[in-house]
Write a protein that holds these residues in place. Structure first.
Motif, PDB file in Angstrom:
ATOM      1  N   ALA A   1      -6.392  -9.293  -0.346  1.00  0.00           N
ATOM      2  CA  ALA A   1      -6.113 -10.320   0.251  1.00  0.00           C
ATOM      3  C   ALA A   1      -7.414 -11.006   0.674  1.00  0.00           C
ATOM      4  O   ALA A   1      -8.242 -10.280   0.947  1.00  0.00           O
ATOM      5  CB  ALA A   1      -5.211 -10.246   1.719  1.00  0.00           C
ATOM      6  N   LEU A   2      -7.436 -12.337   0.755  1.00  0.00           N
ATOM      7  CA  LEU A   2      -8.506 -13.110   1.007  1.00  0.00           C
ATOM      8  C   LEU A   2      -8.043 -14.400   1.958  1.00  0.00           C
ATOM      9  O   LEU A   2      -6.911 -15.082   1.822  1.00  0.00           O
ATOM     10  CB  LEU A   2      -9.090 -13.747  -0.152  1.00  0.00           C
ATOM     11  N   THR A   3      -8.641 -14.347   3.045  1.00  0.00           N
ATOM     12  CA  THR A   3      -8.208 -15.220   4.220  1.00  0.00           C
ATOM     13  C   THR A   3      -9.103 -16.345   4.570  1.00  0.00           C
ATOM     14  O   THR A   3     -10.440 -16.015   4.556  1.00  0.00           O
ATOM     15  CB  THR A   3      -7.548 -14.706   5.359  1.00  0.00           C
ATOM     16  N   ALA A   4      -8.734 -17.717   4.618  1.00  0.00           N
ATOM     17  CA  ALA A   4      -9.617 -18.587   4.897  1.00  0.00           C
ATOM     18  C   ALA A   4      -9.656 -19.300   6.079  1.00  0.00           C
ATOM     19  O   ALA A   4      -8.422 -19.677   6.418  1.00  0.00           O
ATOM     20  CB  ALA A   4      -9.702 -19.747   3.570  1.00  0.00           C
TER      21      ALA A   4
ATOM     22  N   ARG B   1       0.870  -1.236  -0.205  1.00  0.00           N
ATOM     23  CA  ARG B   1      -0.049  -0.066   0.005  1.00  0.00           C
ATOM     24  C   ARG B   1       0.982   1.419   0.023  1.00  0.00           C
ATOM     25  O   ARG B   1       0.717   2.122  -0.714  1.00  0.00           O
ATOM     26  CB  ARG B   1      -0.976  -0.007   1.104  1.00  0.00           C
ATOM     27  N   SER B   2       2.032   1.245   0.821  1.00  0.00           N
ATOM     28  CA  SER B   2       2.676   2.454   0.864  1.00  0.00           C
ATOM     29  C   SER B   2       3.673   2.764  -0.446  1.00  0.00           C
ATOM     30  O   SER B   2       3.822   3.625  -0.840  1.00  0.00           O
ATOM     31  CB  SER B   2       3.767   2.258   1.998  1.00  0.00           C
ATOM     32  N   ARG B   3       3.817   1.522  -0.993  1.00  0.00           N
ATOM     33  CA  ARG B   3       4.400   1.495  -2.432  1.00  0.00           C
ATOM     34  C   ARG B   3       3.368   1.814  -3.659  1.00  0.00           C
ATOM     35  O   ARG B   3       3.638   2.206  -4.610  1.00  0.00           O
ATOM     36  CB  ARG B   3       4.987   0.104  -2.738  1.00  0.00           C
TER      37      ARG B   3
ATOM     38  N   PRO C   1     -11.282  -5.926  -6.619  1.00  0.00           N
ATOM     39  CA  PRO C   1     -11.135  -4.678  -7.441  1.00  0.00           C
ATOM     40  C   PRO C   1     -10.421  -5.150  -8.778  1.00  0.00           C
ATOM     41  O   PRO C   1      -9.347  -5.717  -8.889  1.00  0.00           O
ATOM     42  CB  PRO C   1     -10.570  -3.984  -6.478  1.00  0.00           C
ATOM     43  N   SER C   2     -10.847  -4.331  -9.685  1.00  0.00           N
ATOM     44  CA  SER C   2     -10.408  -4.740 -11.136  1.00  0.00           C
ATOM     45  C   SER C   2      -9.063  -4.506 -11.520  1.00  0.00           C
ATOM     46  O   SER C   2      -8.431  -5.038 -12.217  1.00  0.00           O
ATOM     47  CB  SER C   2     -11.424  -3.987 -12.341  1.00  0.00           C
TER      48      SER C   2
ATOM     49  N   VAL D   1      -9.585  -9.076  10.006  1.00  0.00           N
ATOM     50  CA  VAL D   1      -9.411  -7.828  10.920  1.00  0.00           C
ATOM     51  C   VAL D   1      -8.047  -7.306  11.078  1.00  0.00           C
ATOM     52  O   VAL D   1      -7.675  -6.377  10.600  1.00  0.00           O
ATOM     53  CB  VAL D   1     -10.097  -7.849  12.246  1.00  0.00           C
ATOM     54  N   ARG D   2      -7.164  -8.173  11.182  1.00  0.00           N
ATOM     55  CA  ARG D   2      -5.727  -7.931  11.254  1.00  0.00           C
ATOM     56  C   ARG D   2      -5.208  -7.421  10.047  1.00  0.00           C
ATOM     57  O   ARG D   2      -4.489  -6.512   9.934  1.00  0.00           O
ATOM     58  CB  ARG D   2      -4.791  -9.075  11.680  1.00  0.00           C
ATOM     59  N   LEU D   3      -5.595  -8.188   9.009  1.00  0.00           N
ATOM     60  CA  LEU D   3      -4.966  -7.775   7.463  1.00  0.00           C
ATOM     61  C   LEU D   3      -5.552  -6.677   6.983  1.00  0.00           C
ATOM     62  O   LEU D   3      -4.961  -5.824   6.348  1.00  0.00           O
ATOM     63  CB  LEU D   3      -5.637  -8.983   6.807  1.00  0.00           C
ATOM     64  N   ALA D   4      -6.956  -6.225   7.612  1.00  0.00           N
ATOM     65  CA  ALA D   4      -7.571  -4.917   7.140  1.00  0.00           C
ATOM     66  C   ALA D   4      -6.890  -3.635   7.785  1.00  0.00           C
ATOM     67  O   ALA D   4      -6.957  -2.605   7.262  1.00  0.00           O
ATOM     68  CB  ALA D   4      -8.976  -4.996   7.272  1.00  0.00           C
ATOM     69  N   ARG D   5      -6.149  -3.922   8.702  1.00  0.00           N
ATOM     70  CA  ARG D   5      -5.239  -2.920   9.280  1.00  0.00           C
ATOM     71  C   ARG D   5      -4.279  -2.230   8.218  1.00  0.00           C
ATOM     72  O   ARG D   5      -3.962  -1.141   8.226  1.00  0.00           O
ATOM     73  CB  ARG D   5      -4.451  -3.227  10.450  1.00  0.00           C
ATOM     74  N   SER D   6      -3.793  -2.907   7.026  1.00  0.00           N
ATOM     75  CA  SER D   6      -2.994  -2.385   6.135  1.00  0.00           C
ATOM     76  C   SER D   6      -3.493  -1.558   5.012  1.00  0.00           C
ATOM     77  O   SER D   6      -2.920  -0.866   4.451  1.00  0.00           O
ATOM     78  CB  SER D   6      -2.551  -3.807   5.285  1.00  0.00           C
ATOM     79  N   GLY D   7      -4.969  -1.558   5.211  1.00  0.00           N
ATOM     80  CA  GLY D   7      -5.723  -0.520   4.435  1.00  0.00           C
ATOM     81  C   GLY D   7      -6.067  -1.044   3.114  1.00  0.00           C
ATOM     82  O   GLY D   7      -6.548  -0.165   2.291  1.00  0.00           O
ATOM     83  N   VAL D   8      -5.656  -2.168   2.622  1.00  0.00           N
ATOM     84  CA  VAL D   8      -6.049  -2.869   1.360  1.00  0.00           C
ATOM     85  C   VAL D   8      -7.289  -3.643   1.374  1.00  0.00           C
ATOM     86  O   VAL D   8      -7.726  -4.112   2.355  1.00  0.00           O
ATOM     87  CB  VAL D   8      -4.786  -3.877   0.738  1.00  0.00           C
ATOM     88  N   PRO D   9      -7.983  -3.880   0.365  1.00  0.00           N
ATOM     89  CA  PRO D   9      -9.308  -4.702   0.380  1.00  0.00           C
ATOM     90  C   PRO D   9      -8.980  -6.215   1.005  1.00  0.00           C
ATOM     91  O   PRO D   9      -8.010  -6.791   0.411  1.00  0.00           O
ATOM     92  CB  PRO D   9      -9.576  -4.768  -1.140  1.00  0.00           C
ATOM     93  N   VAL D  10      -9.667  -6.479   1.888  1.00  0.00           N
ATOM     94  CA  VAL D  10      -9.614  -7.940   2.536  1.00  0.00           C
ATOM     95  C   VAL D  10     -10.820  -8.603   2.563  1.00  0.00           C
ATOM     96  O   VAL D  10     -11.847  -7.967   3.102  1.00  0.00           O
ATOM     97  CB  VAL D  10      -9.091  -7.615   4.115  1.00  0.00           C
TER      98      VAL D  10
END
Ligand SMILES: Nc1nc2c(ncn2[C@@H]2O[C@H](COP(=O)(O)OP(=O)(O)OP(=O)(O)O)[C@@H](O)[C@H]2O)c(=O)[nH]1
Ligand SMILES: [Mg+2]
Ligand SMILES: [Zn+2]
Ligand SMILES: [Zn+2]
Lengths: 126, 261
Positions: free
Chosen positions: B64-67, B56-58, B110-111, B76-85
């Motif tokens: 990310a998708l987590t199963a 995201r910073s770059r 996202p496309s 919840v943890r991954l979403a802290r990065s700010g990317v679609p999760v």
């Protein structure tokens, strides 16, 4: 365990092959399981029984055939049984120009079933 | 009457076909999938959170998708990065399958996504058999799990395009023998790259992102011995007309579909 998913996939495929041919019951399914397929035959046998219930496969026997994993070194032109845990680098030259000859099979080899119809010969028939 | 049919069908043919289609469809829109596999607790989520944050910073569009079997904690943890999760609950299933993954992407991904990281269910047995249409399969092991993990789970490690060691900050405390681990990886998957990481110590910062972007951009990806199969040797004369042909598999070379027939 994913053995249940595997069992369901087997039942699904056998059903789609058997139904159009008018099968009334499946007596056995022969499955080849490679050493490196990551499937435990005993766990699969249990799941298979459950997966067959209520289908044309009900009561079918699962016959599993273990397939030994073998690899071949291309430069050395030598092949070996990889063993367990597998050795996939060449025991001769230590190289990695190796290919797998067998061992990852997870394949329905044969099915025997009954049907009520007059046989329509196909190329598959023995 | 009774008859015996030579079916010769790969049990996972349907998953492999779905994975193949998914890989092509995603590639057509510029997205590559990275499939992350490890035992429970090896540090997949922690490492992924770090790499997503970096992406995201770059300004690299990733998702990310987590199963998991249960809880939305990882999302919840991954979403802290700010990317679609997206969190997927597998409803008791111990692995993801290609068709499931494809279904979850519809209307969500996202496309402009360049990389889709998939954190598989924590499990080194079952997910190994299912190709998800990934371009890169990464298998992780933490230093606390013992050097012989690759020997105990040869199918998982043998099919990896990249092996990642996690939690190296505590390697000394647990007496991790790096050389032994590498030798064991080499035995089941000769030539595969092994990289060291730690989210605490900052080791290997960006390595997942870099390797994934390189693979997405068509860079060379390791081809595990287990996926280099000589079909002609044991299959001649047994191919069922409905079975997917060799050409199909070759086009996917390096893909990890488990049941190539
Ligand atoms: N010391 C140390 N601990 C770590 C590191 N990475 C993760 N951990 C810890 O390891 C534990 C498990 O990490 P997770 O990221 O949840 O592992 P996971 O593989 O996603 O786990 P599952 O999704 O349950 O399979 C947590 O307590 C983390 O804080 C690391 O680099 N160093
Ligand atoms: Mg996790
Ligand atoms: Zn399982
Ligand atoms: Zn050799």
């Amino acid at each position: 365990m994913h053995e249940m998913s595997i069992a369901l996939a087997v039942v699904d495929q056998v059903e789609s092959a058997a139904r159009p041919d008018g099968a009334t019951g499946v007596s056995s399914v022969r499955l080849e399981i490679g050493e490196l397929a990551g499937v435990v035959p005993d766990a699969l046998a249990f799941s298979f029984q459950l997966a067959c219930e209520g289908t044309v496969l009900a009561g079918a026997e699962l016959i599993t055939e273990a397939v030994v994993a073998r690899a071949r070194c291309i430069p050395c032109a030598e092949s070996w049984p990889v063993g367990m845990p597998p050795r996939l680098s060449c025991p001769g030259c230590g190289g990695a120009s190796v290919e797998l000859l067998s061992g990852r099979e997870l394949r329905i080899a044969g099915v025997s079933w009954h049907d009520a119809q007059v046989p329509t010969p196909t190329h598959e028939e023995r | 009457m009774c008859r015996v049919i030579d079916l010769q069908q790969a049990v996972l043919a349907k998953n492999d076909a779905c994975a193949h289609t998914l890989r092509e469809d995603l590639a057509a829109r510029g997205t590559a999938v990275v499939n992350l596999l490890s035992s429970p607790g090896s540090g997949k989520t922690a490492l992924l959170e770090r790499e997503l944050t970096l992406a995201r910073s770059r300004g690299v569009p990733v998702a990310a998708l987590t199963a998991d079997l249960a809880t939305e904690n990882d999302a919840v943890r991954l979403a802290r990065s700010g990317v679609p999760v997206k969190q997927v609950l597998t409803d008791g299933l111990c692995h993801l399958e290609a068709e499931m993954l494809g279904g979850h992407l519809d209307g969500w991904l996202p496309s402009d996504t360049r990389l889709l990281f998939v954190e598989n269910v924590g499990n080194l047995v079952c997910p190994a058999s299912y190709d998800l249409g990934e371009t890169l399969r990464i298998v992780l092991a933490s230093v606390t799990e013992g050097e012989d993990k690759p020997l105990k789970y040869p199918t998982a490690f043998g099919l990896a395009h990249l092996v990642v060691v996690t939690k190296t900050d505590i390697a000394r405390a647990v007496g991790f023998d790096e050389a032994a681990f590498r030798a064991n990886v080499e035995r089941v998957n000769p030539g595969v790259e092994v990289v060291l990481t730690s989210v605490r110590g900052g080791e290997g910062d960006g390595v997942l992102l870099d390797r994934a972007l390189a693979a997405r951009d068509g860079g060379p990806v390791h081809i595990p011995v287990m996926t280099r199969q000589s079909h002609h040797v044991h299959d001649v004369g047994h191919r069922h007309p409905h079975d997917r042909g060799t050409a199909d598999r070759v086009a996917d070379s390096g893909a990890v579909g488990s049941s190539r027939s």
